[in-house]
Design an enzyme around this catalytic site. Structure first.
Site, PDB file in Angstrom:
ATOM      1  N   ASP A  58       0.851  -1.198   0.000  1.00 27.30           N
ATOM      2  CA  ASP A  58       0.000   0.000   0.000  1.00 27.30           C
ATOM      3  C   ASP A  58       0.882   1.241   0.000  1.00 27.30           C
ATOM      4  OD1 ASP A  58      -1.861   1.962   0.253  1.00 27.30           O
ATOM      5  OD2 ASP A  58      -2.663   1.295   2.184  1.00 27.30           O
ATOM      6  N   PHE A  59       1.436   1.562  -1.176  1.00 25.04           N
ATOM      7  CA  PHE A  59       2.237   2.788  -1.303  1.00 25.04           C
ATOM      8  C   PHE A  59       1.434   3.909  -1.962  1.00 25.04           C
ATOM      9  CE2 PHE A  59       6.050  -0.253  -1.347  1.00 25.04           C
ATOM     10  CZ  PHE A  59       6.181  -0.158   0.036  1.00 25.04           C
ATOM     11  N   LYS A  60       0.189   3.639  -2.272  1.00 26.57           N
ATOM     12  CA  LYS A  60      -0.672   4.647  -2.928  1.00 26.57           C
ATOM     13  C   LYS A  60       0.139   5.441  -3.943  1.00 26.57           C
ATOM     14  CE  LYS A  60      -3.994   4.918   0.848  1.00 26.57           C
ATOM     15  NZ  LYS A  60      -3.286   4.126   1.875  1.00 26.57           N
ATOM     16  N   ASP A  63       2.525   9.035  -9.273  1.00 26.17           N
ATOM     17  CA  ASP A  63       3.581   9.787  -9.951  1.00 26.17           C
ATOM     18  C   ASP A  63       3.401   9.651 -11.462  1.00 26.17           C
ATOM     19  OD1 ASP A  63       6.134  11.119 -10.400  1.00 26.17           O
ATOM     20  OD2 ASP A  63       6.696  10.423  -8.388  1.00 26.17           O
ATOM     21  N   ILE A  64       4.390  10.120 -12.212  1.00 24.40           N
ATOM     22  CA  ILE A  64       4.332   9.967 -13.666  1.00 24.40           C
ATOM     23  C   ILE A  64       4.475   8.483 -14.011  1.00 24.40           C
ATOM     24  CG2 ILE A  64       5.229  12.281 -14.097  1.00 24.40           C
ATOM     25  CD1 ILE A  64       7.972  10.920 -14.731  1.00 24.40           C
ATOM     26  N   SER A 115     -11.518   6.625   2.969  1.00 30.24           N
ATOM     27  CA  SER A 115     -12.474   6.346   4.046  1.00 30.24           C
ATOM     28  C   SER A 115     -12.575   7.441   5.099  1.00 30.24           C
ATOM     29  CB  SER A 115     -12.083   5.031   4.735  1.00 30.24           C
ATOM     30  OG  SER A 115     -10.760   5.107   5.227  1.00 30.24           O
ATOM     31  N   PRO A 168     -11.024  -0.477   3.310  1.00 28.86           N
ATOM     32  CA  PRO A 168     -10.538  -0.122   4.638  1.00 28.86           C
ATOM     33  C   PRO A 168     -11.555   0.747   5.381  1.00 28.86           C
ATOM     34  CG  PRO A 168      -9.526   1.306   3.005  1.00 28.86           C
ATOM     35  CD  PRO A 168     -10.559   0.481   2.291  1.00 28.86           C
ATOM     36  N   ALA A 172     -11.338   0.736  13.772  1.00 30.31           N
ATOM     37  CA  ALA A 172     -10.898   2.009  14.341  1.00 30.31           C
ATOM     38  C   ALA A 172     -11.558   3.216  13.684  1.00 30.31           C
ATOM     39  CB  ALA A 172      -9.374   2.122  14.237  1.00 30.31           C
ATOM     40  N   GLN A 173     -11.860   3.129  12.393  1.00 32.47           N
ATOM     41  CA  GLN A 173     -12.484   4.256  11.700  1.00 32.47           C
ATOM     42  C   GLN A 173     -14.011   4.208  11.766  1.00 32.47           C
ATOM     43  OE1 GLN A 173     -10.677   5.403   7.841  1.00 32.47           O
ATOM     44  NE2 GLN A 173      -9.106   3.865   8.246  1.00 32.47           N
ATOM     45  N   GLY A 174     -14.542   3.193  12.396  1.00 32.84           N
ATOM     46  CA  GLY A 174     -15.979   3.167  12.659  1.00 32.84           C
ATOM     47  C   GLY A 174     -16.824   2.342  11.718  1.00 32.84           C
ATOM     48  N   GLY A 175     -16.233   1.806  10.650  1.00 33.34           N
ATOM     49  CA  GLY A 175     -17.025   0.994   9.723  1.00 33.34           C
ATOM     50  C   GLY A 175     -17.530  -0.281  10.383  1.00 33.34           C
TER      51      GLY A 175
HETATM   52  O1  3DU Z   1      -7.916   2.287  10.236  1.00 34.80           O
HETATM   53  P1  3DU Z   1      -7.127   1.008  10.327  1.00 34.80           P
HETATM   54  O2  3DU Z   1      -6.122   0.989  11.438  1.00 34.80           O
HETATM   55  O3  3DU Z   1      -8.018  -0.207  10.294  1.00 34.80           O
HETATM   56  O4  3DU Z   1      -6.198   0.924   8.999  1.00 34.80           O
HETATM   57  C1  3DU Z   1      -6.709   1.109   7.717  1.00 34.80           C
HETATM   58  C2  3DU Z   1      -5.605   0.902   6.711  1.00 34.80           C
HETATM   59  O5  3DU Z   1      -6.082   1.123   5.392  1.00 34.80           O
HETATM   60  C3  3DU Z   1      -4.411   1.835   6.878  1.00 34.80           C
HETATM   61  O6  3DU Z   1      -3.251   1.128   6.445  1.00 34.80           O
HETATM   62  C4  3DU Z   1      -4.705   2.972   5.912  1.00 34.80           C
HETATM   63  O7  3DU Z   1      -3.530   3.602   5.456  1.00 34.80           O
HETATM   64  C5  3DU Z   1      -5.399   2.228   4.787  1.00 34.80           C
HETATM   65  N1  3DU Z   1      -6.365   3.018   4.037  1.00 34.80           N
HETATM   66  C6  3DU Z   1      -7.405   3.637   4.636  1.00 34.80           C
HETATM   67  O8  3DU Z   1      -7.553   3.569   5.856  1.00 34.80           O
HETATM   68  C7  3DU Z   1      -8.319   4.353   3.853  1.00 34.80           C
HETATM   69  C8  3DU Z   1      -8.204   4.402   2.524  1.00 34.80           C
HETATM   70  O9  3DU Z   1      -9.096   5.029   1.811  1.00 34.80           O
HETATM   71  C9  3DU Z   1      -7.148   3.737   1.929  1.00 34.80           C
HETATM   72  C10 3DU Z   1      -6.254   3.045   2.720  1.00 34.80           C
END
Ligand code: 3DU
Length: 211
Positions: A58-60, A63-64, A115, A168, A172-175
């Site tokens: 997951d380096f998102k 770049d070009i 997210s 994701p 922790a993010q509430g989903g």
């Molecule tokens: O919130 P968590 O700790 O469950 O981690 C979520 C992971 O997914 C984390 O590595 C974050 O960088 C990645 N991520 C998102 O949370 C949201 C996105 O839209 C894309 C990746």
């Protein structure tokens, strides 16, 4: 119902191996990104591969095209099975990652809508839908879409059809895993597993939502 993907955002090799070892029996993939790679080096992929579970980088990547290809080639050479790139740099940049993935027998996933709350400022609504369509057009293997907004996942699903959605935002993010699981192909869970007192138990609980 989805695969369970651990987002292993811990900051040392020993912690990464401790959590992975505990959770591995319940996982379908491990996702790592800048936090762990910057702390422990890209060669952390070696010992993590030893668990016999695919690794997602997951380096998102954003770049070009030439730089994206160079990054993606390094990722696949290090033993990863998939790479995540951003879509907003355009179809040629994404295509470079897709080509590198195809050459390596791997996969490429494109971030559409993120997210977190700030995602709504730029990368949501119509823009996210255009990114999803572009991911389809360039032959990406799937998209990343927010578990925090199931209704958006449904909209993006209508665009991408049977391509995969990795999502994701659970925990922790509430989903809510029960709500999102039927809509996606991979549920990405980080802190709710790796900060748990018992990561094996936490992973097992999320694994209940798998196929
Ligand atoms: O919130 P968590 O700790 O469950 O981690 C979520 C992971 O997914 C984390 O590595 C974050 O960088 C990645 N991520 C998102 O949370 C949201 C996105 O839209 C894309 C990746």
């Amino acid at each position: 119902m989805p695969d369970l993907i651990l987002a292993l955002d811990v900051l040392s090799r020993s912690e990464a191996l401790r959590v992975a070892d505990a959770a591995a029996p319940h996982l379908d993939a491990i996702k790592i990104g800048y936090p762990l790679v910057l702390a422990a080096g890209l060669d952390i992929a070696g010992p993590l591969s030893g668990f016999g579970i695919p690794l997602i980088a997951d380096f998102k990547v954003a770049d070009i095209p030439n730089t994206n290809r160079l990054i993606a080639e390094q990722v696949f050479a290090a033993g990863f099975s998939a790479i995540i790139c951003q879509g907003f740099c355009g179809s040629d940049s994404v295509a470079a990652c897709v080509e590198a993935a195809d050459d390596a027998g791997g996969e490429c996933y494109v971030v559409t809508e993120m997210s977190h709350p700030g995602a709504l400022e730029f990368l949501s609504g119509k823009n996210a839908e255009l990114l999803a369509q572009m991911a389809v057009d360039v032959g990406a293997h799937g998209i990343i879409a927010p578990a925090t907004r199931p209704e958006r996942v449904q909209t993006l699903r209508a665009i991408i059809g049977e391509k995969k959605i990795l999502s994701p935002g659970v925990g922790a993010q509430g989903g809510d895993p029960a709500v999102i699981a039927p809509l996606i192909d991979g549920m990405i869970v980080g802190r709710a597993i790796y900060t748990a007192e018992n990561p094996a138990k936490a992973a097992r609980a999320y694994a209940e939502f798998r196929r």
